[in-house]
Design a protein around this motif. Sequence first.
Motif, PDB file in Angstrom:
ATOM      1  N   PHE A  35     -29.587  14.323 -16.751  1.00  0.00           N
ATOM      2  CA  PHE A  35     -29.917  12.937 -17.067  1.00  0.00           C
ATOM      3  C   PHE A  35     -29.470  11.989 -15.968  1.00  0.00           C
ATOM      4  N   GLN A  36     -28.297  12.247 -15.374  1.00  0.00           N
ATOM      5  CA  GLN A  36     -27.830  11.368 -14.307  1.00  0.00           C
ATOM      6  C   GLN A  36     -28.793  11.378 -13.119  1.00  0.00           C
ATOM      7  N   SER A  37     -29.344  12.561 -12.795  1.00  0.00           N
ATOM      8  CA  SER A  37     -30.311  12.622 -11.690  1.00  0.00           C
ATOM      9  C   SER A  37     -31.575  11.854 -12.041  1.00  0.00           C
ATOM     10  N   GLU A  38     -32.014  11.958 -13.305  1.00  0.00           N
ATOM     11  CA  GLU A  38     -33.189  11.196 -13.738  1.00  0.00           C
ATOM     12  C   GLU A  38     -32.893   9.695 -13.698  1.00  0.00           C
ATOM     13  N   LEU A  73     -33.029   8.434 -10.208  1.00  0.00           N
ATOM     14  CA  LEU A  73     -34.405   8.363  -9.736  1.00  0.00           C
ATOM     15  C   LEU A  73     -35.102   7.111 -10.252  1.00  0.00           C
ATOM     16  N   VAL A  74     -34.905   6.808 -11.545  1.00  0.00           N
ATOM     17  CA  VAL A  74     -35.536   5.612 -12.121  1.00  0.00           C
ATOM     18  C   VAL A  74     -35.004   4.347 -11.443  1.00  0.00           C
ATOM     19  N   ARG A  75     -33.691   4.302 -11.207  1.00  0.00           N
ATOM     20  CA  ARG A  75     -33.117   3.129 -10.524  1.00  0.00           C
ATOM     21  C   ARG A  75     -33.691   2.969  -9.116  1.00  0.00           C
ATOM     22  N   LYS A  76     -33.856   4.080  -8.436  1.00  0.00           N
ATOM     23  CA  LYS A  76     -34.415   4.039  -7.079  1.00  0.00           C
ATOM     24  C   LYS A  76     -35.849   3.530  -7.104  1.00  0.00           C
ATOM     25  N   LEU A  77     -36.648   4.032  -8.053  1.00  0.00           N
ATOM     26  CA  LEU A  77     -38.037   3.607  -8.158  1.00  0.00           C
ATOM     27  C   LEU A  77     -38.134   2.120  -8.496  1.00  0.00           C
ATOM     28  N   ARG A  78     -37.235   1.651  -9.393  1.00  0.00           N
ATOM     29  CA  ARG A  78     -37.248   0.232  -9.743  1.00  0.00           C
ATOM     30  C   ARG A  78     -36.866  -0.631  -8.540  1.00  0.00           C
ATOM     31  N   ALA A  79     -35.889  -0.141  -7.763  1.00  0.00           N
ATOM     32  CA  ALA A  79     -35.483  -0.898  -6.562  1.00  0.00           C
ATOM     33  C   ALA A  79     -36.620  -0.974  -5.566  1.00  0.00           C
TER      34      ALA A  79
END
Length: 359
Positions: free
Chosen positions: A339-342, A345-351
């Motif tokens: 979950f931490q890796s997911e 990834l979501v935070r990176k995509l949002r950024a």
Amino acid sequence: MYVAVKGGERAIANAHAWLEEERRGDPAVAELSVAQIREQLALSVNRVMAEGALYDPDLAALAIKQARGDLVEAVFLIRAYRTTLPRFGASLPVDTGAMDCDRRISATFKDLPGGQVLGPTFDYTHRLLEFRLAAEGGEAAAAAERRAEPAPVPHVAEFLGRDGLIEPAGDGGETPPDLTRAPLELPAERALRLQALARADEGFLLSLAYSTQRGYARNHAFVGELRIGRVAVEMEIPELGFAVEIGELALSESETVNQFKGSRTEPPQFTRGYGLVFGQTERKAIAMALVDRALRWQELGEAFTGAPAQDAEFVLSHADNVQATGFLEHIKLPHYVDFQSELELVRKLRAEARTEDGR
């Protein structure tokens, strides 16, 4: 996986103790015995034996008690115990034509040699709650009259077979692989499919069978015969040179009669669907027969309509409730790293999305 968490072992031990307390319930209420479950919840016991692939009413009743009535969990317990048992031989095929029938009905012929036997069934009840059953120490119901001398009764399909109106039953061919000892491989021959369907989850099989009746497989069927009763189990003893009876089983057997328009090699005739299950499990036996017939589309030269019940890979890969339970329930175990890796990834995509919008 929870053991790795600080204090995990103590938490698991407490969870076990709490589970046992919940299983027992109010100590002021008499504890339910294995014998009571075996005798009074027989249909649940039969289902656990069928889906657990182990015929032992006492063990099935014990599993139901331990599982607090969760039948899928009870099946899981029985399957796990079954793997510890030694195998010392194989019995001969049972002769269901010699079954001592408690119930035998046909939807295709009214008058049958041996007669129709309604037997113990909910079919003719009014589905009204019997509040007298809530009374403690109620009088036992009078025993139903039964035949004194059981006699072998022929299968209904034999009547159609005499005139060549139904496909031959076949001799079974070579001994199929044992699904309890070897993993399922696809494509699977009919004998192996029937093994999988006999152990399949009743609810899943019921839904698939219902779908065939609603048009998803064009599987219009008649119940040629449904019979429930006891059959002798025999085993050949090499030292003796002949077979001896080692016990008996209670079975439900269903054979459906289905339409078949014929093909280039076969004339128009009826075809068969078949179901055989431990105990009084008639709903599942009928559902098994319907799904069995739907899966035979290829060998009968019929068209594949895309119906779920026709897709052997879909049916056989999802019918086992123990396998399905394990895969479903594993997602509640810790997946912190995943979950931490997911999450990263979501935070990176949002950024990245905010950066692009800023342009």
